[in-house]
Scaffold this motif. Structure first.
Motif, PDB file in Angstrom:
ATOM      1  N   GLY A   1       0.817  -1.214   0.000  1.00 45.79           N
ATOM      2  CA  GLY A   1       0.000   0.000   0.000  1.00 45.79           C
ATOM      3  C   GLY A   1       0.846   1.257   0.000  1.00 45.79           C
ATOM      4  O   GLY A   1       0.543   2.222  -0.718  1.00 45.79           O
ATOM      5  N   ILE A   2       1.910   1.265   0.796  1.00 44.87           N
ATOM      6  CA  ILE A   2       2.794   2.431   0.844  1.00 44.87           C
ATOM      7  C   ILE A   2       3.475   2.635  -0.502  1.00 44.87           C
ATOM      8  O   ILE A   2       3.560   3.767  -1.013  1.00 44.87           O
ATOM      9  CB  ILE A   2       3.825   2.268   1.970  1.00 44.87           C
ATOM     10  N   ALA A   3       3.965   1.546  -1.105  1.00 47.18           N
ATOM     11  CA  ALA A   3       4.634   1.661  -2.406  1.00 47.18           C
ATOM     12  C   ALA A   3       3.676   2.188  -3.470  1.00 47.18           C
ATOM     13  O   ALA A   3       4.026   3.077  -4.260  1.00 47.18           O
ATOM     14  CB  ALA A   3       5.199   0.305  -2.820  1.00 47.18           C
ATOM     15  N   GLY A   4       2.462   1.655  -3.491  1.00 45.57           N
ATOM     16  CA  GLY A   4       1.476   2.147  -4.454  1.00 45.57           C
ATOM     17  C   GLY A   4       1.123   3.607  -4.220  1.00 45.57           C
ATOM     18  O   GLY A   4       0.959   4.389  -5.171  1.00 45.57           O
ATOM     19  N   GLY A   5       1.014   3.999  -2.941  1.00 46.00           N
ATOM     20  CA  GLY A   5       0.699   5.391  -2.633  1.00 46.00           C
ATOM     21  C   GLY A   5       1.797   6.343  -3.058  1.00 46.00           C
ATOM     22  O   GLY A   5       1.511   7.431  -3.588  1.00 46.00           O
ATOM     23  N   VAL A   6       3.046   5.953  -2.846  1.00 48.12           N
ATOM     24  CA  VAL A   6       4.166   6.809  -3.253  1.00 48.12           C
ATOM     25  C   VAL A   6       4.172   6.993  -4.774  1.00 48.12           C
ATOM     26  O   VAL A   6       4.394   8.111  -5.274  1.00 48.12           O
ATOM     27  CB  VAL A   6       5.495   6.206  -2.758  1.00 48.12           C
TER      28      VAL A   6
ATOM     29  N   LEU B   1       3.096  10.564  -9.396  1.00 51.78           N
ATOM     30  CA  LEU B   1       2.411  10.836 -10.674  1.00 51.78           C
ATOM     31  C   LEU B   1       1.518  12.066 -10.569  1.00 51.78           C
ATOM     32  O   LEU B   1       1.525  12.930 -11.458  1.00 51.78           O
ATOM     33  CB  LEU B   1       1.599   9.609 -11.078  1.00 51.78           C
ATOM     34  N   ALA B   2       0.753  12.159  -9.469  1.00 50.19           N
ATOM     35  CA  ALA B   2      -0.148  13.301  -9.305  1.00 50.19           C
ATOM     36  C   ALA B   2       0.620  14.606  -9.189  1.00 50.19           C
ATOM     37  O   ALA B   2       0.240  15.627  -9.800  1.00 50.19           O
ATOM     38  CB  ALA B   2      -1.021  13.086  -8.070  1.00 50.19           C
ATOM     39  N   LEU B   3       1.707  14.610  -8.434  1.00 44.78           N
ATOM     40  CA  LEU B   3       2.498  15.829  -8.289  1.00 44.78           C
ATOM     41  C   LEU B   3       3.170  16.220  -9.602  1.00 44.78           C
ATOM     42  O   LEU B   3       3.250  17.408  -9.940  1.00 44.78           O
ATOM     43  CB  LEU B   3       3.548  15.645  -7.192  1.00 44.78           C
ATOM     44  N   TRP B   4       3.645  15.243 -10.342  1.00 49.46           N
ATOM     45  CA  TRP B   4       4.283  15.530 -11.620  1.00 49.46           C
ATOM     46  C   TRP B   4       3.294  16.180 -12.594  1.00 49.46           C
ATOM     47  O   TRP B   4       3.574  17.234 -13.189  1.00 49.46           O
ATOM     48  CB  TRP B   4       4.845  14.238 -12.215  1.00 49.46           C
ATOM     49  N   LEU B   5       2.120  15.567 -12.733  1.00 49.46           N
ATOM     50  CA  LEU B   5       1.117  16.129 -13.646  1.00 49.46           C
ATOM     51  C   LEU B   5       0.584  17.461 -13.127  1.00 49.46           C
ATOM     52  O   LEU B   5       0.374  18.406 -13.907  1.00 49.46           O
ATOM     53  CB  LEU B   5      -0.024  15.129 -13.821  1.00 49.46           C
ATOM     54  N   GLY B   6       0.353  17.536 -11.814  1.00 48.41           N
ATOM     55  CA  GLY B   6      -0.215  18.762 -11.260  1.00 48.41           C
ATOM     56  C   GLY B   6       0.731  19.940 -11.351  1.00 48.41           C
ATOM     57  O   GLY B   6       0.328  21.046 -11.746  1.00 48.41           O
ATOM     58  N   ILE B   7       1.991  19.721 -10.994  1.00 40.80           N
ATOM     59  CA  ILE B   7       2.962  20.823 -11.056  1.00 40.80           C
ATOM     60  C   ILE B   7       3.198  21.257 -12.495  1.00 40.80           C
ATOM     61  O   ILE B   7       3.332  22.452 -12.790  1.00 40.80           O
ATOM     62  CB  ILE B   7       4.274  20.393 -10.371  1.00 40.80           C
ATOM     63  N   ASP B   8       3.207  20.291 -13.400  1.00 39.43           N
ATOM     64  CA  ASP B   8       3.366  20.637 -14.811  1.00 39.43           C
ATOM     65  C   ASP B   8       2.202  21.497 -15.292  1.00 39.43           C
ATOM     66  O   ASP B   8       2.404  22.468 -16.040  1.00 39.43           O
ATOM     67  CB  ASP B   8       3.465  19.362 -15.648  1.00 39.43           C
ATOM     68  N   ALA B   9       0.979  21.161 -14.848  1.00 32.90           N
ATOM     69  CA  ALA B   9      -0.189  21.953 -15.244  1.00 32.90           C
ATOM     70  C   ALA B   9      -0.152  23.345 -14.632  1.00 32.90           C
ATOM     71  O   ALA B   9      -0.546  24.324 -15.269  1.00 32.90           O
ATOM     72  CB  ALA B   9      -1.467  21.227 -14.840  1.00 32.90           C
TER      73      ALA B   9
ATOM     74  N   ALA C   1      -6.532  22.908  -7.292  1.00 30.94           N
ATOM     75  CA  ALA C   1      -7.708  22.379  -6.595  1.00 30.94           C
ATOM     76  C   ALA C   1      -7.729  20.855  -6.638  1.00 30.94           C
ATOM     77  O   ALA C   1      -8.072  20.196  -5.646  1.00 30.94           O
ATOM     78  CB  ALA C   1      -8.977  22.948  -7.232  1.00 30.94           C
ATOM     79  N   ALA C   2      -7.355  20.297  -7.787  1.00 27.72           N
ATOM     80  CA  ALA C   2      -7.326  18.838  -7.901  1.00 27.72           C
ATOM     81  C   ALA C   2      -6.278  18.229  -6.980  1.00 27.72           C
ATOM     82  O   ALA C   2      -6.516  17.200  -6.334  1.00 27.72           O
ATOM     83  CB  ALA C   2      -7.063  18.437  -9.347  1.00 27.72           C
ATOM     84  N   LEU C   3      -5.117  18.866  -6.891  1.00 33.22           N
ATOM     85  CA  LEU C   3      -4.084  18.373  -5.980  1.00 33.22           C
ATOM     86  C   LEU C   3      -4.543  18.464  -4.524  1.00 33.22           C
ATOM     87  O   LEU C   3      -4.324  17.542  -3.735  1.00 33.22           O
ATOM     88  CB  LEU C   3      -2.792  19.167  -6.164  1.00 33.22           C
ATOM     89  N   LEU C   4      -5.179  19.568  -4.186  1.00 31.47           N
ATOM     90  CA  LEU C   4      -5.669  19.753  -2.824  1.00 31.47           C
ATOM     91  C   LEU C   4      -6.708  18.703  -2.470  1.00 31.47           C
ATOM     92  O   LEU C   4      -6.815  18.274  -1.316  1.00 31.47           O
ATOM     93  CB  LEU C   4      -6.260  21.157  -2.668  1.00 31.47           C
ATOM     94  N   PHE C   5      -7.467  18.256  -3.456  1.00 30.34           N
ATOM     95  CA  PHE C   5      -8.503  17.261  -3.235  1.00 30.34           C
ATOM     96  C   PHE C   5      -7.946  15.837  -3.240  1.00 30.34           C
ATOM     97  O   PHE C   5      -8.304  15.001  -2.391  1.00 30.34           O
ATOM     98  CB  PHE C   5      -9.578  17.399  -4.319  1.00 30.34           C
ATOM     99  N   LEU C   6      -7.035  15.537  -4.173  1.00 31.58           N
ATOM    100  CA  LEU C   6      -6.592  14.158  -4.383  1.00 31.58           C
ATOM    101  C   LEU C   6      -5.464  13.724  -3.455  1.00 31.58           C
ATOM    102  O   LEU C   6      -5.448  12.589  -2.983  1.00 31.58           O
ATOM    103  CB  LEU C   6      -6.164  13.963  -5.843  1.00 31.58           C
ATOM    104  N   VAL C   7      -4.492  14.603  -3.220  1.00 31.33           N
ATOM    105  CA  VAL C   7      -3.315  14.199  -2.445  1.00 31.33           C
ATOM    106  C   VAL C   7      -3.686  13.709  -1.047  1.00 31.33           C
ATOM    107  O   VAL C   7      -3.212  12.639  -0.614  1.00 31.33           O
ATOM    108  CB  VAL C   7      -2.285  15.350  -2.399  1.00 31.33           C
TER     109      VAL C   7
END
Length: 232
Positions: free
Chosen positions: A28-33, A38-46, A60-66
């Motif tokens: 679970g930890i490995a999957g979460g990392v 992935l989320a931070l990479w896409l979000g920061i790029d956007a 807003a998506a990062l604030l909701f998903l992370v």
């Protein structure tokens, strides 16, 4: 003649608190990392390269998903010491003194059941049907090897070498049947329950605390997404 004043007794040293045993899910930890990366990479790029409302939508998506990813993957853990069991699930933390634990149940999920009848799932100790099947196959092979070893010990030219190998394999697992990792953890918790339930320090009330540190950013992200969607 002066009478010496009675001296106050020296303060007693504090009773040491036993160290927690921590149970978490490495998968679970490995999957979460990976999901967080992935989320931070896409979000920061956007945020950096996006135009118009895109950066705000990404934030807003990062604030909701992370927080949700953290809650379901990295956050869950079970802490057990000599006095109590503390279960940290995605959205709440449950503290159960051993005196309040009625039993542990393992079916499609692992749960702790309190004396009051409440059930709390142990998120960080997931049941793995695949792990149980693998353990069952290993146990079957070990039993078959032990049977061949007993058969070879009856005598027969050229059989002694194979019998020794099979006997060593059987002896390696002589301490008990092969079990899946999650089932081993539950057995350990049951042993700790039986040993510590009568202790005076293991009594008390069950407490539940909701994880507002998860709810707050998720709610803020959801509201921001709704506002951005509404204004077009």
């Amino acid at each position: 003649m002066t009478t010496p004043e009675p001296q106050s007794p020296s303060p007693q040293p504090p009773v040491p608190v036993s160290k927690d045993r921590v149970y978490r899910s490495p998968a679970g930890i490995a999957g979460g990392v990976l999901l967080l990366a992935l989320a931070l990479w896409l979000g920061i790029d956007a945020v950096v390269a996006g135009k118009g409302r895109t950066p705000w939508l990404a934030l807003a998506a990062l604030l909701f998903l992370v927080p949700l990813v953290l809650a379901y993957t990295v956050r869950p853990a079970v802490f057990a010491n000599d006095d109590r069991l503390r279960v940290r699930n995605p959205f709440r933390v449950v503290v159960v003194p051993w005196g309040q634990v009625a039993s542990f149940r393992s079916a499609y999920s692992n749960e702790v059941v309190t004396e009051g009848g409440d059930k709390y799932q142990l998120w960080s100790i997931p049941v793995s049907l695949r792990g149980r099947k693998k353990a069952a196959r290993q146990e079957a092979r070990r039993s078959a090897g032990a049977g061949r070893g007993r058969g070879g010990s009856l005598g027969g030219f050229g059989q002694s070498g194979r019998s020794d190998i099979d006997g060593a394999a059987a002896g390696a697992g002589a301490d008990g049947p092969v079990r899946a990792e999650a089932d081993k953890v539950m057995d350990e918790l049951r042993d700790l329950l039986e040993a510590r339930r009568p202790a005076s320090t293991s009594q008390g009330e069950v407490t539940v605390r909701w994880a507002y540190e998860i709810f707050a950013p998720v709610l803020a992200g959801a509201v921001l997404l709704a506002v951005l969607s509404a204004i077009g």
